[in-house]
Write a protein that holds these residues in place. Sequence first.
Motif, mmCIF file in Angstrom:
data_model
loop_
_atom_site.group_PDB
_atom_site.id
_atom_site.type_symbol
_atom_site.label_atom_id
_atom_site.label_comp_id
_atom_site.label_asym_id
_atom_site.label_seq_id
_atom_site.Cartn_x
_atom_site.Cartn_y
_atom_site.Cartn_z
ATOM 1 N N SER A 12 45.875 40.147 35.497
ATOM 2 C CA SER A 12 45.058 41.008 34.650
ATOM 3 C C SER A 12 45.253 42.469 35.044
ATOM 4 C CB SER A 12 43.580 40.625 34.791
ATOM 5 O OG SER A 12 43.382 39.291 34.393
ATOM 6 N N PRO A 158 39.458 35.568 36.193
ATOM 7 C CA PRO A 158 38.957 35.427 34.816
ATOM 8 C C PRO A 158 37.851 34.387 34.689
ATOM 9 C CG PRO A 158 41.359 35.210 34.928
ATOM 10 C CD PRO A 158 40.839 35.083 36.311
ATOM 11 N N PRO A 175 40.322 36.168 30.496
ATOM 12 C CA PRO A 175 41.011 37.288 31.147
ATOM 13 C C PRO A 175 40.424 38.647 30.776
ATOM 14 C CG PRO A 175 42.611 35.707 30.309
ATOM 15 C CD PRO A 175 41.269 35.289 29.774
#
Length: 392
Positions: A12, A158, A175
Amino acid sequence: MQLPPGFQLSFSPSKLLCRPGAIETLAEEARTLGMRRVMLVSGTRTAQGRAMAAVRAALGDAVAHEWTGIPQHSGVADVTAMAAKARALGVDGFVAVGGGSASDSAKGAAILLAEGGTLADHANVFHPPDHYVQKVLAAPKLPIIAVPTTLSAAEVTPGLGVRDEHGHKLVFWDPGVVPRLIVLDALATVDVPAALFATTGMNALAHCIEGMYSRVRNPISEGLALQGIRYLRQALPRVVADPANLAAREQALVGAYLSGLVISNARVGIHHGICHGLGSLGGLSHGTANAVMLPHAMRFNREVAAEPLALAAQAMGVEVAGKTPLEAADAAIAAVQALQRQIGVPRGLGEAGLDRALVPALARGAMSDRGLYFNPRLASEPEVRELLESAW
């Protein structure tokens, strides 16, 4: 160790700041993220601590509201009310300070604000033995900044969990809720008890070990896991022996961060599948549950995960030359038990204060947790119950 037959990897877009005093730069960082009216999120104890004071001072007038009543296992009602307050105030981001419940609550509120409906609408579902449904949550989320003061690593991933009214933990995967900025400021954790670092550090260690034998493991997460194990097994005894040791606290924070990167891709297994219920239904802190259960979960997976456990043993500082894979796996389990003793964490569910009458319900509840799907060995309800009994 043989690699899985193909894998995928994603990270991410998070920025990490790691240095003592890093909180002082929060106002500039928040502006860069477009955050002008933020909600501070924390538990009651954290709200009175050093980290929160530093965050307040850094953000100043950008703080639109403080939501400081997050309990140890945040519930659906808490998160729903928090999201409603954020909507009414027109906040444009969250700053989560403290442990995993603060981060998970901010993530849950961001999901509600973006996706609408109820939290249950967006939770993942696991149907034993092997059917897993992960909801796609595509709506853009408000940005989150996380300032962790424990080693839960919830701020990295996430994933999140929120307790429902029946004591079952709803789990999510999005995410879009990974914090855009993560601040590891060891100076802000010096008033956090070493005992809390010890138990939550066992949670981080469990992330690393479970990620190494997950059904969706990969060579990159394995490398991160091995370094995380090395950092945690070195740092945790140092923090316990000298709680004012900033270098040890920072090493532990980095070890936990690495563990979060591990499970962001490799996920967790039966250990966390059980620990979720030990918290939401059994009332144990997540760190305490992890501290107790880790060697028992490792032993459950021993025969199907001997090779990754042998690597974990080496990262724990154990010499495995001349040992068979199963002997090396046993050495890894013994090393974790030695660490438990060294840092003084609870080693039995009875010692931790669990009501033994809850064991059947805990085993039944674990069967719907996604951790069992990613575990390398499928488990039946009687096997989960036996595992819980072994940890008594």
